[in-house]
Each structure stands twice: as C-alpha cells, then as structure tokens.
Design an enzyme around this catalytic site. Structure first.
Site, PDB file in Angstrom:
ATOM      1  NE  ARG A 142      -3.825  -2.136   2.262  1.00  0.00           N
ATOM      2  CZ  ARG A 142      -3.376  -3.260   3.017  1.00  0.00           C
ATOM      3  NH1 ARG A 142      -2.241  -3.047   3.832  1.00  0.00           N
ATOM      4  NH2 ARG A 142      -4.175  -4.383   2.988  1.00  0.00           N
ATOM      5  CE  LYS A 164      -1.947  13.519 -14.685  1.00  0.00           C
ATOM      6  NZ  LYS A 164      -2.497  13.696 -15.635  1.00  0.00           N
ATOM      7  CD  GLU A 206       5.241  16.373 -22.869  1.00  0.00           C
ATOM      8  OE1 GLU A 206       4.491  17.304 -22.704  1.00  0.00           O
ATOM      9  OE2 GLU A 206       4.727  15.115 -23.265  1.00  0.00           O
ATOM     10  CE  LYS A 248       4.020  17.473 -14.405  1.00  0.00           C
ATOM     11  NZ  LYS A 248       3.855  16.156 -15.013  1.00  0.00           N
ATOM     12  CD  GLU A 258      -5.587  15.918 -15.403  1.00  0.00           C
ATOM     13  OE1 GLU A 258      -4.700  15.011 -14.983  1.00  0.00           O
ATOM     14  OE2 GLU A 258      -5.836  16.061 -16.445  1.00  0.00           O
ATOM     15  NE  ARG A 263      -1.034  16.673 -12.804  1.00  0.00           N
ATOM     16  CZ  ARG A 263      -0.369  16.026 -11.825  1.00  0.00           C
ATOM     17  NH1 ARG A 263      -0.589  16.082 -10.788  1.00  0.00           N
ATOM     18  NH2 ARG A 263       0.406  15.128 -12.687  1.00  0.00           N
ATOM     19  CG  ASN A 267      -4.266  16.838 -20.224  1.00  0.00           C
ATOM     20  OD1 ASN A 267      -3.372  16.328 -20.035  1.00  0.00           O
ATOM     21  ND2 ASN A 267      -5.352  16.797 -19.422  1.00  0.00           N
ATOM     22  CG  HIS A 270      -0.678  15.641 -24.047  1.00  0.00           C
ATOM     23  ND1 HIS A 270       0.151  17.034 -24.334  1.00  0.00           N
ATOM     24  CD2 HIS A 270       0.402  14.744 -23.476  1.00  0.00           C
ATOM     25  CE1 HIS A 270       1.299  16.878 -23.849  1.00  0.00           C
ATOM     26  NE2 HIS A 270       1.414  15.589 -23.444  1.00  0.00           N
ATOM     27  CG  HIS A 274      -2.841  11.172 -25.399  1.00  0.00           C
ATOM     28  ND1 HIS A 274      -3.512  11.641 -24.193  1.00  0.00           N
ATOM     29  CD2 HIS A 274      -1.540  10.699 -25.233  1.00  0.00           C
ATOM     30  CE1 HIS A 274      -2.433  11.644 -23.376  1.00  0.00           C
ATOM     31  NE2 HIS A 274      -1.525  11.281 -24.032  1.00  0.00           N
ATOM     32  CG  HIS A 288       4.041  11.545 -25.233  1.00  0.00           C
ATOM     33  ND1 HIS A 288       2.852  11.148 -25.369  1.00  0.00           N
ATOM     34  CD2 HIS A 288       4.474  12.548 -24.503  1.00  0.00           C
ATOM     35  CE1 HIS A 288       2.267  12.019 -24.619  1.00  0.00           C
ATOM     36  NE2 HIS A 288       3.133  12.940 -24.021  1.00  0.00           N
TER      37      HIS A 288
END
Ligand SMILES: NC(=O)c1ccc[n+]([C@@H]2O[C@H](COP(=O)([O-])OP(=O)(O)OC[C@H]3O[C@@H](n4cnc5c(N)ncnc54)[C@H](O)[C@@H]3O)[C@@H](O)[C@H]2O)c1
Ligand SMILES: [Zn+2]
Length: 388
Positions: A142, A164, A206, A248, A258, A263, A267, A270, A274, A288
C-alpha cells in the site's frame, strides 16, 4: 489561469552540495511536499540526498540494461557510500515494461529483496521506468518510499514530477494507475549527454508546450537558444530543466489530482497527440513528443478557426517545431482513425471533452467541446493517409 500560475510559482533555492551547485525546487503539497534537485553531477549526490529523507535502509532500483550500462555503477557507489543495501532490477527497454505482467514480476523481486525491511524504490530512467516504478511503489504494501532519478529530457521536465504513475492495458495506455508522489526527484543534467537526439526532441516537445501554455519569455528563450539545446549545451539544458520543473511544480501544487481544472492545461497538444499515437498503435513509428508537437499545432489550428487567436502565434510555434526537428504534420496515418480514437479518450468526462486552446503564445484557455467539423478540419490538415 496565467495570473494564478504566476502566483503559485515557487522560488528556486540554490545550495552548494559538497562541490555540486544544486538547484532545489519545491513541489508544495502540504505533508507530501518534496524537492526537485537539479545539477550537473547530481547523480553522485543521490545517496546523501536520499539518506537525509530518512525513508529506508535499503534501495531497490528499477532501470533497464541500457541506462544501467551508463549509470548504475555511479548510482550504486553513491548509495553504498551512504550506507544503503542495494538491488538493481532491469526491466525491458520499451513501453512493454508498463504491462501488468512486468509490474507483477517487479513486485515479486521487490518483495524478495525487501523482506519487510522497509526498502524504498528508486526509478532510474525515462518515463517508462518512472511510471512502472512509481506504480509498483504505490501498490506494494500500500505504498513505500519512492524516488525519481529521471534520465531523459521528457522525464526530467515532465513525467518525474507530479505523481502520475501508471501501467498500460492491451486496449489503452496508462489505464491502471495512481497518484503517488515521490519523496524527491534528482535530475542530473549530465545524464542527458548520452541521450539519442530523437529522445532530446521528444522531450523538447513538452518543453515547448510549457512555454506555449505559461511563459512567453521562455518561448523567446527557446527560439534564441534552440541550436545550443540541440547541441546538448549543459547550461542551456539546465536552464530548460529548471524552468520546466518550476512551471510544472507550480501547476501540480495548485491541482494535485487534476480536479480543479488547473492541471488540465498540461494536456495542451495531448488530445489530438494521443489520438495520433493510438492511430499509430503506439508503434515505434512516432514517439509521444512527436505526436504532441503535431497535436499542439492542431490545437492552434482549432483556436484560429474559432477566432480565439490569429495565425501569427501558430506560425511562430510551427517554425520552432520544425527547427527542433519535430514534425508539423504526419503522413501514412489514416486521419479517420485519429478522429475515431478521439472518441475513446479517458479525458472525456460525462461526455464533455475539455480542449486546451491557445489565446496567444504564453496563454491558453480551456474550452468544453469544440464543434466536430472544426476538429476534423484540424486533423485533416495535419494527418494524411497518403505517405508523402
Ligand atoms: N507520469 C507522467 O506524468 C508521464 C508524463 C509523460 C509521459 N509519461 C510516460 O513516459 C513514457 C515515455 O517516457 P520517455 O519518453 O522518457 O521514454 P523511455 O522511458 O522509453 O526512454 C526512452 C529511451 O531512452 C533510453 N534512455 C533513457 N535515458 C537515457 C540516457 N540518459 N542515455 C541514453 N539512453 C537513455 C531508454 O532506455 C529508452 O530506450 C511513456 O510511457 C509515457 O506514458 C508519463
Ligand atoms: Zn506528454
């Protein structure tokens, strides 16, 4: 959004760390706050940085053969010097490392090494090692202490910061994951020297994103210093990594999960990016950053079509992207597949897609739903089936 970011940006602390000039940027998340340590030579200070955190007696390092061949010895030496028992685990060197079987294998090895001693997990690598290692650290017992040592430009400016973590499924990338913050991030600029140029460009995409969404003077800096960045100039790279880490850290500090909408601006580029990656089936044909570069331009095209901005900013971005060696459009990909995969995006919440659209360089807005014909027009402009 812009004004808010300016308020929450934290200062860069500078300190001399036994001969290494370390920049320290705080990610402010109350009791989960941590520092990003940035310097040429930071890797050799990892042992003492982690020791001070007082999170573990033993360190389990997730990396891959390629990265280990360059940096495992140096990291091991630094960890041993600080008194840590260590184990290095090599995962495969591809996105396949983010599979559930690879996660399970890692946890098995970690458990065998840890034996309840309270080991911490260190991810030494790019976004793949960071995402896999972070998810294993979040889920094993955990949650155990987690440290990011990013080795790609993309990881130093983006994936190692913000918590993330994720693994992939056969039908979608990053579908299984957790928000799990590292205890610290150690970004050694020297490590970027062995990075293939295509990976530098991948991260640069990025970097350009941060400039477009938050900082027009940083965009000008990139325009002026692009050639030096592409020549791996240490001081330019340090400036780039520090600036992006700061930006960031500010965004993550304002909206860790988010949930507050803030946040979301990360994106930018993206959504269509994506969808292009998905249409290429995440093969090696496009990475990417390359997809995001096209996605940023397509988002700018949408802004121009909606009358939110004029073409001047888009043209500036297009020229920077081309000078970076990134693509401004892609051929040999079915645009209708891109449009279709736009429908299956985990970012669609209650049927609403949030688009991050530029108002000008340095400032974006978030729009709910853009008319389908405008999106299609932008995709068709940037993606073509016939190979050129
Ligand atoms: N968690 C997040 O917030 C977040 C954000 C963006 C991307 N990601 C994830 O990151 C992943 C992509 O990460 P990436 O672009 O860093 O790719 P990567 O981790 O696959 O690394 C790219 C390649 O560079 C090699 N490499 C790494 N460091 C090196 C070095 N210093 N010298 C020489 N070679 C080196 C690696 O072995 C690999 O072959 C994707 O899985 C993506 O989903 C996560
Ligand atoms: Zn990205």
């Amino acid at each position: 959004l812009y004004a808010l970011t300016q308020d929450i940006i934290t200062a860069i602390l500078k300190m001399n760390y036994n001969g290494v000039n370390m920049k320290k940027i705080k990610v402010s998340l109350k009791e989960k706050s941590y520092f990003i340590n940035i310097a040429s030579g930071a890797l050799s200070k990892s042992g003492s940085i982690i020791k001070k955190l007082n999170i573990a007696k033993a360190c389990f390092v997730v990396t891959n053969k390629n990265i280990a061949s360059h940096y495992a010895r140096k990291l091991n030496l630094s960890l041993k010097k600080a008194g840590f028992d260590t184990m290095f685990y090599n995962t495969v060197d591809s996105e396949k490392a983010k599979s559930h079987s690879s996660w399970y294998e890692l946890v098995k090895r970690l458990a065998a090494f840890d034996r309840g001693r309270g080991a911490c997990l260190i991810a030494l690598g790019g976004g793949v090692c960071g995402d896999l290692g972070g998810f294993a650290a979040a889920t094993y017992r955990r949650g155990i202490g987690f440290v990011q040592i990013p080795t790609t430009l993309l990881a130093q400016v983006d994936s190692a910061i913000g918590g993330k973590t994720a693994i992939d499924t056969d039908f979608a990338k990053n579908l299984i994951g957790a928000f799990y913050q590292p205890k610290t991030v150690i970004s050694d600029i020297e490590l970027l020297k062995t990075l293939p140029i295509r990976q530098v460009r991948n991260g640069l995409s990025e970097v350009i994103k941060y400039a477009v969404i938050l900082d027009k003077s940083f965009f000008s800096y990139l325009e002026k210093n692009l050639e030096n960045i592409l020549k791996y100039d240490s001081s330019c790279l340090e400036r780039v990594v520090s600036k992006c880490s700061l930006l960031k850290a500010g965004v993550v500090g304002a909206d860790e999960y988010e949930k507050k909408g803030f946040r979301t601006i990360l994106n930018f580029g993206h959504t269509i990016g994506h969808a292009i990656e998905a249409a290429c089936s995440y093969e090696n044909t496009i990475n990417h950053g390359e997809a995001v570069a096209i996605g940023m331009l397509a988002a700018f095209d949408i802004s121009v079509s909606l009358g939110i901005t004029d073409a001047a900013g888009r043209n500036r971005l297009e020229s920077l992207i081309i000078r970076s060696g990134l693509m401004s459009e892609i051929s040999g990909v079915d645009p209708h597949m891109v449009i279709r995969s736009l429908l299956y995006d985990k970012k669609i919440i209650n049927g609403i897609r949030r688009w991050v659209l530029p108002r000008c360089i340095g400032h974006v807005i978030v729009c709910n739903n853009v008319p389908a014909d405008i999106v299609e027009k932008a995709v068709l402009k940037r993606v073509s089936r016939v190979r050129k």
